[in-house]
Design a protein around this motif. Structure first.
Motif, mmCIF file in Angstrom:
data_model
loop_
_atom_site.group_PDB
_atom_site.id
_atom_site.type_symbol
_atom_site.label_atom_id
_atom_site.label_comp_id
_atom_site.label_asym_id
_atom_site.label_seq_id
_atom_site.Cartn_x
_atom_site.Cartn_y
_atom_site.Cartn_z
ATOM 1 N N LEU A 124 10.413 -4.953 6.022
ATOM 2 C CA LEU A 124 9.309 -4.829 6.973
ATOM 3 C C LEU A 124 8.392 -3.667 6.604
ATOM 4 C CD1 LEU A 124 11.203 -5.504 10.329
ATOM 5 C CD2 LEU A 124 9.639 -7.047 9.137
ATOM 6 N N LEU A 125 8.968 -2.568 6.109
ATOM 7 C CA LEU A 125 8.145 -1.437 5.683
ATOM 8 C C LEU A 125 7.291 -1.799 4.473
ATOM 9 C CD1 LEU A 125 10.706 1.513 6.054
ATOM 10 C CD2 LEU A 125 8.662 1.133 7.441
ATOM 11 N N LEU A 126 7.836 -2.633 3.589
ATOM 12 C CA LEU A 126 7.094 -3.028 2.391
ATOM 13 C C LEU A 126 5.938 -3.966 2.704
ATOM 14 C CD1 LEU A 126 9.969 -3.596 -0.222
ATOM 15 C CD2 LEU A 126 8.479 -1.613 0.040
ATOM 16 N N MET A 127 5.830 -4.419 3.946
ATOM 17 C CA MET A 127 4.695 -5.251 4.346
ATOM 18 C C MET A 127 3.402 -4.450 4.432
ATOM 19 S SD MET A 127 6.323 -7.549 7.417
ATOM 20 C CE MET A 127 4.661 -8.074 7.918
ATOM 21 N N ALA A 128 3.489 -3.132 4.456
ATOM 22 C CA ALA A 128 2.302 -2.293 4.632
ATOM 23 C C ALA A 128 1.278 -2.554 3.529
ATOM 24 C CB ALA A 128 2.708 -0.816 4.634
ATOM 25 N N LYS A 129 0.028 -2.700 3.927
ATOM 26 C CA LYS A 129 -1.068 -2.893 2.974
ATOM 27 C C LYS A 129 -1.957 -1.658 2.960
ATOM 28 C CE LYS A 129 0.488 -6.937 2.216
ATOM 29 N NZ LYS A 129 1.375 -7.102 1.048
ATOM 30 N N GLY A 130 -2.587 -1.431 1.823
ATOM 31 C CA GLY A 130 -3.380 -0.225 1.662
ATOM 32 C C GLY A 130 -4.865 -0.499 1.575
ATOM 33 N N HIS A 131 -5.595 0.528 1.176
ATOM 34 C CA HIS A 131 -7.051 0.449 1.133
ATOM 35 C C HIS A 131 -7.537 -0.561 0.092
ATOM 36 C CE1 HIS A 131 -6.090 4.372 2.890
ATOM 37 N NE2 HIS A 131 -7.218 4.264 3.536
ATOM 38 N N GLY A 143 0.841 -1.190 0.000
ATOM 39 C CA GLY A 143 0.000 0.000 0.000
ATOM 40 C C GLY A 143 0.878 1.242 0.000
ATOM 41 N N SER A 144 1.146 1.796 -1.183
ATOM 42 C CA SER A 144 2.110 2.886 -1.299
ATOM 43 C C SER A 144 1.657 4.140 -0.553
ATOM 44 C CB SER A 144 2.358 3.218 -2.777
ATOM 45 O OG SER A 144 1.138 3.479 -3.457
ATOM 46 N N HIS A 145 0.348 4.419 -0.562
ATOM 47 C CA HIS A 145 -0.140 5.590 0.178
ATOM 48 C C HIS A 145 0.088 5.424 1.678
ATOM 49 C CE1 HIS A 145 -3.093 7.232 -3.087
ATOM 50 N NE2 HIS A 145 -1.840 7.340 -3.418
ATOM 51 N N VAL A 146 -0.231 4.249 2.189
ATOM 52 C CA VAL A 146 -0.043 3.981 3.618
ATOM 53 C C VAL A 146 1.440 3.979 3.968
ATOM 54 C CG1 VAL A 146 -0.399 2.288 5.452
ATOM 55 C CG2 VAL A 146 -2.204 2.710 3.768
ATOM 56 N N LEU A 147 2.264 3.389 3.112
ATOM 57 C CA LEU A 147 3.708 3.347 3.357
ATOM 58 C C LEU A 147 4.293 4.750 3.396
ATOM 59 C CD1 LEU A 147 6.370 1.783 3.627
ATOM 60 C CD2 LEU A 147 6.474 1.701 1.124
ATOM 61 N N THR A 148 3.885 5.606 2.460
ATOM 62 C CA THR A 148 4.386 6.976 2.447
ATOM 63 C C THR A 148 3.993 7.723 3.711
ATOM 64 O OG1 THR A 148 4.218 7.011 0.024
ATOM 65 C CG2 THR A 148 4.404 9.134 1.142
ATOM 66 N N ARG A 149 2.758 7.538 4.139
ATOM 67 C CA ARG A 149 2.300 8.187 5.373
ATOM 68 C C ARG A 149 3.063 7.650 6.581
ATOM 69 N NH1 ARG A 149 -2.347 10.884 7.060
ATOM 70 N NH2 ARG A 149 -1.965 11.608 9.198
ATOM 71 N N ILE A 162 -7.323 -4.190 1.376
ATOM 72 C CA ILE A 162 -8.389 -4.457 2.337
ATOM 73 C C ILE A 162 -9.735 -4.584 1.615
ATOM 74 C CG2 ILE A 162 -9.627 -3.558 4.345
ATOM 75 C CD1 ILE A 162 -7.057 -2.171 5.178
ATOM 76 N N TYR A 163 -9.989 -3.668 0.700
ATOM 77 C CA TYR A 163 -11.248 -3.717 -0.049
ATOM 78 C C TYR A 163 -11.347 -5.007 -0.858
ATOM 79 C CZ TYR A 163 -14.718 -2.784 -3.615
ATOM 80 O OH TYR A 163 -15.793 -2.889 -4.453
ATOM 81 N N PHE A 164 -10.238 -5.420 -1.453
ATOM 82 C CA PHE A 164 -10.234 -6.612 -2.293
ATOM 83 C C PHE A 164 -10.607 -7.846 -1.484
ATOM 84 C CE2 PHE A 164 -8.026 -9.755 -5.125
ATOM 85 C CZ PHE A 164 -8.771 -9.481 -6.255
ATOM 86 N N VAL A 165 -10.088 -7.936 -0.267
ATOM 87 C CA VAL A 165 -10.388 -9.079 0.595
ATOM 88 C C VAL A 165 -11.853 -9.059 1.029
ATOM 89 C CG1 VAL A 165 -9.887 -10.148 2.821
ATOM 90 C CG2 VAL A 165 -8.016 -9.313 1.402
ATOM 91 N N VAL A 166 -12.334 -7.886 1.454
ATOM 92 C CA VAL A 166 -13.730 -7.779 1.895
ATOM 93 C C VAL A 166 -14.678 -8.053 0.731
ATOM 94 C CG1 VAL A 166 -15.470 -6.239 2.883
ATOM 95 C CG2 VAL A 166 -13.129 -6.189 3.749
ATOM 96 N N HIS A 167 -14.322 -7.566 -0.457
ATOM 97 C CA HIS A 167 -15.161 -7.803 -1.632
ATOM 98 C C HIS A 167 -15.201 -9.294 -1.977
ATOM 99 C CE1 HIS A 167 -17.166 -7.003 -5.434
ATOM 100 N NE2 HIS A 167 -16.234 -7.707 -6.057
ATOM 101 N N ALA A 168 -14.052 -9.972 -1.877
ATOM 102 C CA ALA A 168 -14.023 -11.412 -2.133
ATOM 103 C C ALA A 168 -14.888 -12.165 -1.133
ATOM 104 C CB ALA A 168 -12.583 -11.917 -2.083
ATOM 105 N N LEU A 169 -14.880 -11.712 0.122
ATOM 106 C CA LEU A 169 -15.744 -12.314 1.136
ATOM 107 C C LEU A 169 -17.206 -12.018 0.847
ATOM 108 C CD1 LEU A 169 -15.868 -13.843 3.854
ATOM 109 C CD2 LEU A 169 -15.681 -11.627 4.990
ATOM 110 N N ARG A 170 -17.469 -10.809 0.361
ATOM 111 C CA ARG A 170 -18.841 -10.388 0.080
ATOM 112 C C ARG A 170 -19.469 -11.195 -1.050
ATOM 113 N NH1 ARG A 170 -19.770 -4.133 -1.469
ATOM 114 N NH2 ARG A 170 -18.356 -4.794 -3.125
ATOM 115 N N VAL A 171 -18.674 -11.565 -2.054
ATOM 116 C CA VAL A 171 -19.196 -12.325 -3.196
ATOM 117 C C VAL A 171 -18.911 -13.823 -3.047
ATOM 118 C CG1 VAL A 171 -19.011 -10.372 -4.758
ATOM 119 C CG2 VAL A 171 -17.075 -11.941 -4.521
#
Length: 347
Positions: A317-324, A102-108, A327-336
């Motif tokens: 370790l910093l590259l482990m950060a995940k972004g929005h 998640g590049s946005h989260v990593l930058t923040r 998270i959305y992709f996982v929730v969407h996969a669960l939703r469908v």
């Protein structure tokens, strides 16, 4: 995120959302994610792939390859998917989701740690952006050949694949080759320092909306379609810079808080089954895959470049950060119902 999970876990708040309210919230978040992936692609440069590999691209590729290889080797033995989910589709999408950053989260995160101006901070940010771009790009291309739609007839699958491939190719060609002429004309007609003409602004937004949605009209994912459009649209120019600035501000003020609440509302904590050892096994396996894959890949790639391993481990370790989007992709996969929220033993 914590506030959203807390509020959505309150029974009274969850019960206040009926089917129609939940559907409206889903639609709002889906639209916000389309804007998010469009801006994400617009901030990236796909042509860096054609250049000779630099230090940060080598680190990004090494971390991607190691995480994908580790995920592919381990996850088929664990039942993350639903009973009718294709194991190839599940393994491919899961490996790309875990390998991305998640590049946005990593930058923040790096900014909050106040290491953004250091060499390790700059290297981590550039490697994270490239890792994010490559994972999204591979996922976007792979979606054409592994569509989520279920068909009983193989001919219907082939027709859908061909249709999506042609429309995606057309979208990329228009965004990369034709849109620069149009946007250059708009930029020349609206130089810096002068108010942006309303007719040109509306025309530019409509042009971008058509490019973002044309592949989605033929069965392709609207989120990946907007990412591919943003990725190949020109980044320079007044219109593109305006879109990046204003959409990022809109996402920060409205979408991200709503997104966090939506994630909490979509999670059913009663299905976690904390008393079962298999639940923790699946959870910590994913964390271990990401940690080992990112760190090992970054260390191997960095040692070949002459870096010291402690700094490389920190970058991994910093590259482990995940972004929005992850998270959305996982929730969407669960939703469908593409993945399962509970463990089912395979007999």
């Amino acid at each position: 995120m914590q506030v959203g999970l807390f509020l959505s876990s309150i029974e009274a708040i969850r019960n206040s959302f009926g089917d129609q309210s939940a559907l409206n919230l889903d639609n709002i978040v889906d639209f916000g994610m389309i804007l998010y992936t469009f801006v994400l692609g617009l901030e990236m440069d796909p042509y860096v792939i054609l250049k000779s590999p630099s230090r940060h691209t080598i680190l990004a590729y090494a971390s991607l390859i190691s995480t994908i290889a580790l995920t592919t080797a381990i996850t088929p033995w664990l039942p993350y998917g639903a009973n009718d989910t294709n194991i190839i589709t599940l393994t491919t999408t899961l490996s790309l989701t875990l390998s991305g950053t998640g590049s946005h989260v990593l930058t923040r995160l790096i900014t909050d740690l106040k290491i953004g101006k250091s060499d390790i901070g700059k290297l981590a940010i550039m490697a994270g952006v490239h890792s994010d771009m490559m994972a999204m790009l591979i996922l976007s291309i792979g979606f054409v050949f592994l569509p989520l739609a279920r068909f009983s007839d193989a001919r219907d699958v082939i027709k859908l694949v061909v249709k999506m491939a042609l429309t995606l190719l057309l979208q990329v060609v228009v965004a990369a080759k034709l849109s620069p002429y149009f946007l250059d004309w708009v930029n020349n007609e609206n130089p810096e320092g002068r108010p942006l003409k309303g007719s040109h602004f509306v025309l530019s937004m409509a042009f971008m909306a058509v490019i973002c949605s044309c592949a989605a009209w033929f069965g392709y994912s609207p989120f990946l379609s907007s990412f591919m459009a943003g990725l190949f649209l020109p980044t320079e120019g007044r219109i593109s810079k305006w879109a990046i600035s204003k959409l990022n501000k809109l996402l920060s003020l409205l979408f991200y808080p709503l997104f966090c609440f939506w994630v909490g509302l979509s999670i059913e904590f009663t299905e976690f089954h904390a008393s079962q050892p298999d639940t923790w096994e699946r959870l910590f396996t994913l964390l271990l895959i990401v940690a080992v894959g990112k760190v090992v890949g970054t260390v191997i790639g960095g040692i070949l470049l002459g870096f010291r391993w402690p700094e490389l481990a920190a970058i991994g370790l910093l590259l482990m950060a995940k972004g929005h989007f992850q998270i959305y992709f996982v929730v969407h996969a669960l939703r469908v119902s593409r993945i399962s929220s509970y463990y089912t033993k395979i007999s």
